[in-house]
Enzyme design. Structure first.
Site, PDB file in Angstrom:
ATOM      1  N   HIS A 143       8.068 -15.012  58.815  1.00  0.00           N
ATOM      2  CA  HIS A 143       6.845 -14.590  58.131  1.00  0.00           C
ATOM      3  C   HIS A 143       7.003 -14.770  56.621  1.00  0.00           C
ATOM      4  CE1 HIS A 143       5.664 -11.694  61.632  1.00  0.00           C
ATOM      5  NE2 HIS A 143       5.283 -12.938  61.851  1.00  0.00           N
TER       6      HIS A 143
ATOM      7  N   ARG B  39       6.781 -13.150  71.724  1.00  0.00           N
ATOM      8  CA  ARG B  39       7.123 -13.027  70.301  1.00  0.00           C
ATOM      9  C   ARG B  39       6.708 -11.651  69.775  1.00  0.00           C
ATOM     10  NH1 ARG B  39       7.982 -16.072  65.444  1.00  0.00           N
ATOM     11  NH2 ARG B  39       6.461 -15.626  63.805  1.00  0.00           N
TER      12      ARG B  39
ATOM     13  N   TYR C  94       3.694  -4.557  63.000  1.00  0.00           N
ATOM     14  CA  TYR C  94       4.401  -4.040  64.168  1.00  0.00           C
ATOM     15  C   TYR C  94       4.880  -2.607  63.956  1.00  0.00           C
ATOM     16  CZ  TYR C  94       4.309  -8.920  65.571  1.00  0.00           C
ATOM     17  OH  TYR C  94       3.884 -10.184  65.911  1.00  0.00           O
TER      18      TYR C  94
ATOM     19  N   LYS D  87       6.450 -23.097  60.984  1.00  0.00           N
ATOM     20  CA  LYS D  87       5.159 -23.483  60.421  1.00  0.00           C
ATOM     21  C   LYS D  87       5.317 -23.879  58.959  1.00  0.00           C
ATOM     22  CE  LYS D  87       1.617 -20.882  61.380  1.00  0.00           C
ATOM     23  NZ  LYS D  87       0.754 -19.697  61.562  1.00  0.00           N
TER      24      LYS D  87
ATOM     25  N   ARG E 127       8.110 -19.095  68.246  1.00  0.00           N
ATOM     26  CA  ARG E 127       6.810 -19.626  68.636  1.00  0.00           C
ATOM     27  C   ARG E 127       7.085 -20.703  69.685  1.00  0.00           C
ATOM     28  NH1 ARG E 127       6.882 -19.481  62.947  1.00  0.00           N
ATOM     29  NH2 ARG E 127       5.362 -18.036  62.028  1.00  0.00           N
TER      30      ARG E 127
ATOM     31  N   HIS F  22       3.084 -16.250  73.220  1.00  0.00           N
ATOM     32  CA  HIS F  22       3.109 -15.493  71.970  1.00  0.00           C
ATOM     33  C   HIS F  22       3.263 -13.998  72.223  1.00  0.00           C
ATOM     34  CE1 HIS F  22       2.920 -16.602  67.789  1.00  0.00           C
ATOM     35  NE2 HIS F  22       2.226 -15.522  67.510  1.00  0.00           N
TER      36      HIS F  22
END
Length: 274
Positions: free
Chosen positions: A249, A226, A258, A162, A140, A223
């Protein structure tokens, strides 16, 4: 519900609610709450379901479904937190359902040739290497600009993601060697001309200008790199669990998006008609 705190104001509530969030998240959430409170024109304790419904309708006049849902999530989170600690008597946010979002990630995946074109189009060495690192490691932008030299140990990069989550990524030797060219007096890897830490807005502007100059989609953002990393890694045979860990994640279902974008096989493969 019993009040488990002695807070008496919205500002105190927000301070507790956002105490474990990153600076970027705090700014985003505060902006949303300010928008909401100005719209309803009443204290948080007086908020009712109809206020939330009317605000959602107002948002839908201006924003797309993803943005509307994100703003509603912020409000729902605040109301839920206020209810849990006893500041609010009711949690009307729990009655608001989010709209169904379209998966538009497929529109934000670059071809490998366009990734290379973007990198080549960056004017400064710093920008070229920043784009390379974001793409190669699937970072990110907030993670990339926060990196310090102490986070890079040989070919291992410690990334603070995050929610305060930490992960360690492997960086190709060739990229580690190239990054050494940026070493200077700052503790941060990527710095401005004044030697200060890069701001995400500077990266955003650089990418937009580079994309426009190179004839790539002008909507492109960091992004997208990414998203492209994830898709290209899976296409090359990367294990889904490994990709989940690399991207940071929490839930593998997020990573599985994806797979659905670029399936390697389908039922059409079994059809014999020509």
């Amino acid at each position: 519900m019993n009040n488990i705190t002695e807070i008496v104001s919205l500002e105190e509530l927000m301070y507790l609610w956002l105490s474990d969030k990153s600076k970027t998240t705090v700014n985003t959430y505060r902006h949303t709450i300010k928008q909401f409170m100005e719209f309803v024109g009443k204290d948080l304790e007086e908020i009712r379901l109809e206020d939330l419904v009317m605000w959602r309708q107002r948002l839908q006049l201006t924003y797309g479904e993803v943005t509307v849902n994100n703003k509603l999530r912020h409000i729902k989170s605040l109301l839920s937190y206020g209810y849990k600690i006893g500041y609010l008597e009711h949690n009307f946010g729990s009655l608001i359902k989010l709209g169904k979002e379209k998966n538009r990630i497929s529109e934000k995946i670059l071809e490998i040739e366009d990734v290379q074109l973007l990198i080549n189009g960056a004017k400064m060495l710093r920008d070229k290497l920043l784009l390379k690192l974001i793409y190669v490691c699937g970072l990110r932008v907030s993670e990339a600009i926060a990196l310090q030299w102490r986070d890079l140990r040989r070919n291992k990069l410690t990334v603070f993601g995050k929610g305060g989550k930490t992960r360690i990524l492997l960086v190709p030797d060739w990229l580690v060697e190239q990054l050494q060219q940026l070493r200077g007096g700052s503790s941060f890897i990527f710095v401005s001309k004044n030697g200060n830490k890069l701001h995400r807005s500077m990266v955003h502007t650089m990418i937009k200008r580079t994309a426009q100059r190179m004839g790539i989609n002008p909507e492109l953002s960091s992004h997208w790199l990414r998203h492209s990393h994830a898709t290209h890694a899976l296409e090359a045979g990367c294990n889904l669990r490994l990709l989940q860990q690399s991207l940071g994640h929490s839930n593998i279902s997020t990573t599985e998006r994806y797979l659905r974008l670029n399936p390697r096989e389908g039922s059409s493969d079994f059809m014999t008609i020509q």
